[in-house]
Design a protein around this motif. Sequence first.
Motif, PDB file in Angstrom:
ATOM      1  N   GLU A  53       5.700  14.675  -7.560  1.00 51.27           N
ATOM      2  CA  GLU A  53       5.592  15.513  -8.681  1.00 51.27           C
ATOM      3  C   GLU A  53       6.285  14.939  -9.806  1.00 51.27           C
ATOM      4  OE1 GLU A  53       6.238  19.615  -7.519  1.00 51.27           O
ATOM      5  OE2 GLU A  53       4.853  19.477  -5.842  1.00 51.27           O
ATOM      6  N   GLY A  54       5.615  14.976 -10.970  1.00 47.75           N
ATOM      7  CA  GLY A  54       6.238  14.269 -12.307  1.00 47.75           C
ATOM      8  C   GLY A  54       6.403  12.994 -12.240  1.00 47.75           C
ATOM      9  N   LYS A  55       5.762  12.104 -11.381  1.00 48.92           N
ATOM     10  CA  LYS A  55       6.090  10.713 -11.257  1.00 48.92           C
ATOM     11  C   LYS A  55       4.562  10.071 -11.735  1.00 48.92           C
ATOM     12  CE  LYS A  55      10.076  10.313  -8.800  1.00 48.92           C
ATOM     13  NZ  LYS A  55      10.697  11.348  -9.372  1.00 48.92           N
ATOM     14  N   SER A  56       4.628   9.141 -12.316  1.00 41.11           N
ATOM     15  CA  SER A  56       3.602   8.248 -12.743  1.00 41.11           C
ATOM     16  C   SER A  56       2.782   7.671 -11.540  1.00 41.11           C
ATOM     17  CB  SER A  56       3.785   7.188 -13.971  1.00 41.11           C
ATOM     18  OG  SER A  56       4.363   6.178 -13.283  1.00 41.11           O
ATOM     19  N   ARG A  57       1.592   7.268 -11.976  1.00 45.82           N
ATOM     20  CA  ARG A  57       0.800   6.587 -10.757  1.00 45.82           C
ATOM     21  C   ARG A  57       1.668   5.391 -10.387  1.00 45.82           C
ATOM     22  NH1 ARG A  57      -4.949   3.526 -11.260  1.00 45.82           N
ATOM     23  NH2 ARG A  57      -5.086   2.732  -8.995  1.00 45.82           N
ATOM     24  N   ILE A  58       2.065   4.614 -11.495  1.00 48.88           N
ATOM     25  CA  ILE A  58       3.064   3.252 -10.931  1.00 48.88           C
ATOM     26  C   ILE A  58       4.178   3.584 -10.245  1.00 48.88           C
ATOM     27  CG2 ILE A  58       4.211   1.355 -12.069  1.00 48.88           C
ATOM     28  CD1 ILE A  58       1.925   1.425 -14.206  1.00 48.88           C
ATOM     29  N   GLU A  59       4.866   4.750 -10.687  1.00 49.36           N
ATOM     30  CA  GLU A  59       6.208   5.173  -9.957  1.00 49.36           C
ATOM     31  C   GLU A  59       5.899   5.382  -8.689  1.00 49.36           C
ATOM     32  OE1 GLU A  59       9.076   7.162 -13.361  1.00 49.36           O
ATOM     33  OE2 GLU A  59       7.156   8.126 -13.110  1.00 49.36           O
ATOM     34  N   ARG A  60       4.781   6.229  -8.297  1.00 55.35           N
ATOM     35  CA  ARG A  60       4.429   6.675  -6.760  1.00 55.35           C
ATOM     36  C   ARG A  60       3.961   5.422  -5.902  1.00 55.35           C
ATOM     37  NH1 ARG A  60       0.243  11.678  -8.403  1.00 55.35           N
ATOM     38  NH2 ARG A  60       1.736  12.920  -9.593  1.00 55.35           N
ATOM     39  N   HIS A  61       3.302   4.296  -6.670  1.00 59.36           N
ATOM     40  CA  HIS A  61       2.935   3.259  -5.848  1.00 59.36           C
ATOM     41  C   HIS A  61       4.144   2.421  -5.423  1.00 59.36           C
ATOM     42  CE1 HIS A  61      -1.558   2.937  -6.408  1.00 59.36           C
ATOM     43  NE2 HIS A  61      -1.269   4.137  -6.675  1.00 59.36           N
ATOM     44  N   ARG A  62       5.317   2.291  -6.614  1.00 57.74           N
ATOM     45  CA  ARG A  62       6.453   1.571  -6.348  1.00 57.74           C
ATOM     46  C   ARG A  62       7.183   2.392  -5.176  1.00 57.74           C
ATOM     47  NH1 ARG A  62       7.773   0.565 -12.529  1.00 57.74           N
ATOM     48  NH2 ARG A  62       6.526  -1.459 -12.627  1.00 57.74           N
ATOM     49  N   MET A  63       7.297   3.516  -5.205  1.00 60.96           N
ATOM     50  CA  MET A  63       8.086   4.182  -4.078  1.00 60.96           C
ATOM     51  C   MET A  63       7.432   4.034  -2.719  1.00 60.96           C
ATOM     52  SD  MET A  63       8.192   8.071  -6.086  1.00 60.96           S
ATOM     53  CE  MET A  63       8.782   8.957  -4.656  1.00 60.96           C
ATOM     54  N   ILE A  64       6.097   3.810  -2.578  1.00 61.09           N
ATOM     55  CA  ILE A  64       5.512   3.757  -1.303  1.00 61.09           C
ATOM     56  C   ILE A  64       5.739   2.214  -0.874  1.00 61.09           C
ATOM     57  CG2 ILE A  64       3.330   3.333  -0.164  1.00 61.09           C
ATOM     58  CD1 ILE A  64       2.347   6.130  -1.736  1.00 61.09           C
ATOM     59  N   ASN A  65       5.395   1.350  -1.875  1.00 60.17           N
ATOM     60  CA  ASN A  65       5.621   0.068  -1.646  1.00 60.17           C
ATOM     61  C   ASN A  65       7.163  -0.537  -1.279  1.00 60.17           C
ATOM     62  OD1 ASN A  65       3.062  -0.604  -2.299  1.00 60.17           O
ATOM     63  ND2 ASN A  65       3.455  -1.358  -4.452  1.00 60.17           N
ATOM     64  N   THR A  66       8.275   0.182  -1.953  1.00 59.55           N
ATOM     65  CA  THR A  66       9.554  -0.069  -1.685  1.00 59.55           C
ATOM     66  C   THR A  66       9.731   0.548  -0.037  1.00 59.55           C
ATOM     67  OG1 THR A  66      10.140   0.297  -3.824  1.00 59.55           O
ATOM     68  CG2 THR A  66      11.870   0.744  -1.944  1.00 59.55           C
ATOM     69  N   THR A  67       9.255   1.690   0.317  1.00 59.26           N
ATOM     70  CA  THR A  67       9.313   2.221   1.651  1.00 59.26           C
ATOM     71  C   THR A  67       8.657   1.274   2.872  1.00 59.26           C
ATOM     72  OG1 THR A  67       9.327   4.241   0.911  1.00 59.26           O
ATOM     73  CG2 THR A  67       8.773   4.329   3.115  1.00 59.26           C
ATOM     74  N   LEU A  68       7.426   0.448   2.363  1.00 61.68           N
ATOM     75  CA  LEU A  68       6.610  -0.175   3.321  1.00 61.68           C
ATOM     76  C   LEU A  68       7.004  -1.703   3.039  1.00 61.68           C
ATOM     77  CD1 LEU A  68       3.316   1.718   3.071  1.00 61.68           C
ATOM     78  CD2 LEU A  68       5.323   1.952   4.898  1.00 61.68           C
ATOM     79  N   ALA A  69       8.100  -1.938   2.531  1.00 59.54           N
ATOM     80  CA  ALA A  69       8.264  -3.395   2.144  1.00 59.54           C
ATOM     81  C   ALA A  69       8.368  -4.392   3.216  1.00 59.54           C
ATOM     82  CB  ALA A  69       9.787  -3.548   1.348  1.00 59.54           C
ATOM     83  N   ALA A  70       8.812  -3.792   4.606  1.00 57.59           N
ATOM     84  CA  ALA A  70       8.787  -4.914   5.525  1.00 57.59           C
ATOM     85  C   ALA A  70       7.540  -5.304   5.931  1.00 57.59           C
ATOM     86  CB  ALA A  70       9.379  -4.136   6.617  1.00 57.59           C
ATOM     87  N   GLU A  71       6.552  -4.021   6.055  1.00 60.91           N
ATOM     88  CA  GLU A  71       5.175  -4.484   6.398  1.00 60.91           C
ATOM     89  C   GLU A  71       4.336  -5.159   5.525  1.00 60.91           C
ATOM     90  OE1 GLU A  71       6.821  -1.319   8.595  1.00 60.91           O
ATOM     91  OE2 GLU A  71       6.706  -1.574   6.725  1.00 60.91           O
ATOM     92  N   LEU A  72       4.526  -5.055   4.230  1.00 58.73           N
ATOM     93  CA  LEU A  72       3.921  -5.661   2.991  1.00 58.73           C
ATOM     94  C   LEU A  72       4.523  -7.266   3.128  1.00 58.73           C
ATOM     95  CD1 LEU A  72       4.063  -2.982   0.379  1.00 58.73           C
ATOM     96  CD2 LEU A  72       2.044  -3.935   1.560  1.00 58.73           C
ATOM     97  N   GLU A  73       5.564  -7.564   3.421  1.00 54.61           N
ATOM     98  CA  GLU A  73       6.084  -8.785   3.414  1.00 54.61           C
ATOM     99  C   GLU A  73       5.778  -9.413   4.818  1.00 54.61           C
ATOM    100  OE1 GLU A  73      10.378  -8.690   2.979  1.00 54.61           O
ATOM    101  OE2 GLU A  73      10.221  -7.667   1.221  1.00 54.61           O
ATOM    102  N   GLY A  74       5.305  -8.699   5.736  1.00 54.35           N
ATOM    103  CA  GLY A  74       4.764  -9.256   7.152  1.00 54.35           C
ATOM    104  C   GLY A  74       3.287  -9.201   7.317  1.00 54.35           C
ATOM    105  N   SER A  75       2.875  -8.507   8.202  1.00 56.41           N
ATOM    106  CA  SER A  75       1.482  -8.279   8.402  1.00 56.41           C
ATOM    107  C   SER A  75       0.339  -7.848   7.735  1.00 56.41           C
ATOM    108  CB  SER A  75       1.307  -7.727   9.900  1.00 56.41           C
ATOM    109  OG  SER A  75       1.637  -6.447   9.688  1.00 56.41           O
TER     110      SER A  75
END
Length: 89
Positions: A53-75
């Motif tokens: 809530e109150g976050k831009s689309r880019i902020e939301r995506h960054r939050m998710i990408n940060t949370t899933l950093a290990a998966e995105l760097e891996g498989s």
Amino acid sequence: MTVKDAITNKLREAFSPESLDVTDESHLHEGHSGHRPGGETHFRVYIVSKAFEGKSRIERHRMINTTLAAELEGSVHALAIKALGTGEG
């Protein structure tokens, strides 16, 4: 544990979502870059959480990408995201 399970668990823990759907779409990308036999390379996430809530689309995506950093760097080769705040959509 599958990659899908790891993604689901991390998103639940980080965002306490009201709604969450993680779909493995790897089969749709056979023959394309990043696809591997056995899948678990291309995912689509639909998540609704008060945390967005109150976050831009880019902020939301960054939050998710940060949370899933290990998966995105891996498989995980590709991640499509639809992230909404409570009451949106």
